[in-house]
Design an enzyme around this catalytic site. Structure first.
Site: not given
Ligand code: ZN
Ligand code: FE
Ligand code: FE
Length: 278
Positions: A256, A142, A226, A224, A179, A70, A176, A107, A67, A37, A211
């Site tokens: 993920e 990504e 998963h 999105d 995605h 976010y 991904d 991202h 990664h 976060r 991913h």
């Molecule tokens: Zn995702």
């Molecule tokens: Fe991903």
């Molecule tokens: Fe990601």
């Protein structure tokens, strides 16, 4: 060689992640460079990194896939959010050099009403300011599900970013599976076609990492969410074909999926069984 692992908690350091990856049966992993976060990153210990590199060598690990948080949004409308995102990114580039030649996945961003074109410009501008000649890290864009105003909802948007960046040799793409499926690329019925499209637009040599996720929703749903491998809309057979596709051979595959340790160990064992002849 097939490289498979999952996202691990970085809270106990690098060596602990290496040990955890081995414990789960993996030979690569992903981790957040700081709280997902956002916020302050933990001090890196050189001794810890040394220990980790020993473990990675001993177990022939694949390339790490870090990664970004976010909360990072290089194309945010607010100046303060863009500035903070750039700061985190630049700081992460320094931190990544403790484990040279790794991947740093992020991202691309959400343009939130500014329009994709403006967003793409801002992301490329940030990358042009941040990437350095000396860095050994490859930064991965990504492929996104296209939820809300996400940039990277198709291969062309990623290509537009890359086209505007000077140090293209520092850029790659993370594919991904959830995605791309949610974005509308039919990897169930036409995996070869999707990869051919990727090759045509971006070049397969840019595809650095995968991913590896099933999806809770249908083709082109832009959701999105998963799902565990084989329990979603993509399904077991199609996931297996992705794992075994020659164009993806040797890339780090990162789970993920919504799992605890036990579930990850099971998925890793299953995928290793599929790929044991590679
Ligand atoms: Zn995702
Ligand atoms: Fe991903
Ligand atoms: Fe990601």
């Amino acid at each position: 060689m097939f490289y498979i692992g999952n996202h691990l908690s970085a809270s106990k350091g690098y060596a602990a992640m290496g040990e955890q990856a081995v414990k789960l049966g993996g030979n690569v992993f992903a981790f957040f460079t700081r709280n997902p976060r956002g916020g302050k990153a933990k001090e890196i210990s050189k001794a810890d990194v040394e220990n980790f590199l020993g473990i990675a060598h001993e177990h022939s690990f694949g390339t790490l896939v870090a990664h970004a948080p976010y909360t990072m949004n290089l194309c945010a409308e607010k100046d303060s959010v863009r500035a903070f995102s750039r700061e985190m990114f630049a700081d992460d580039m320094k931190r990544m050099e403790y484990t040279p030649h790794s991947y740093y996945n992020f991202h691309p961003g959400s343009h939130v009403g500014q329009g994709a074109e403006a967003g793409i410009e801002r992301i490329a501008e940030a990358l042009n300011d941040i990437l350095t000649e000396e860095q050994t890290t490859t930064v991965l864009l990504e492929t996104m599900a296209g939820k809300g105003s996400e940039i990277g909802r198709n291969f062309e948007e990623l290509k537009e970013i890359i086209d505007r960046v000077e140090r293209k040799e520092k850029l790659g793409v993370c594919f991904d599976t959830c995605h791309v499926w949610d974005a509308g690329y039919d990897i169930v019925n036409d995996l070869d076609g999707v990869l051919a499209k990727f090759d045509h637009v971006l070049g397969l040599e840019r595809l650095c990492a995968v991913h590896f996720n099933d999806s809770m929703n249908g083709l082109g749903s832009h959701k999105d969410r998963h799902q565990k491998i084989g329990q979603g809309a993509i399904g077991m057979e199609a996931m297996k074909r992705v794992a075994l596709h020659p164009a993806l051979a040797g890339k780090p595959f990162i789970l993920e999926t919504p799992n605890e340790d036990e579930g990850y160990a099971k998925e890793i064992a299953m995928i290793k069984e599929w790929t044991k002849e590679l």
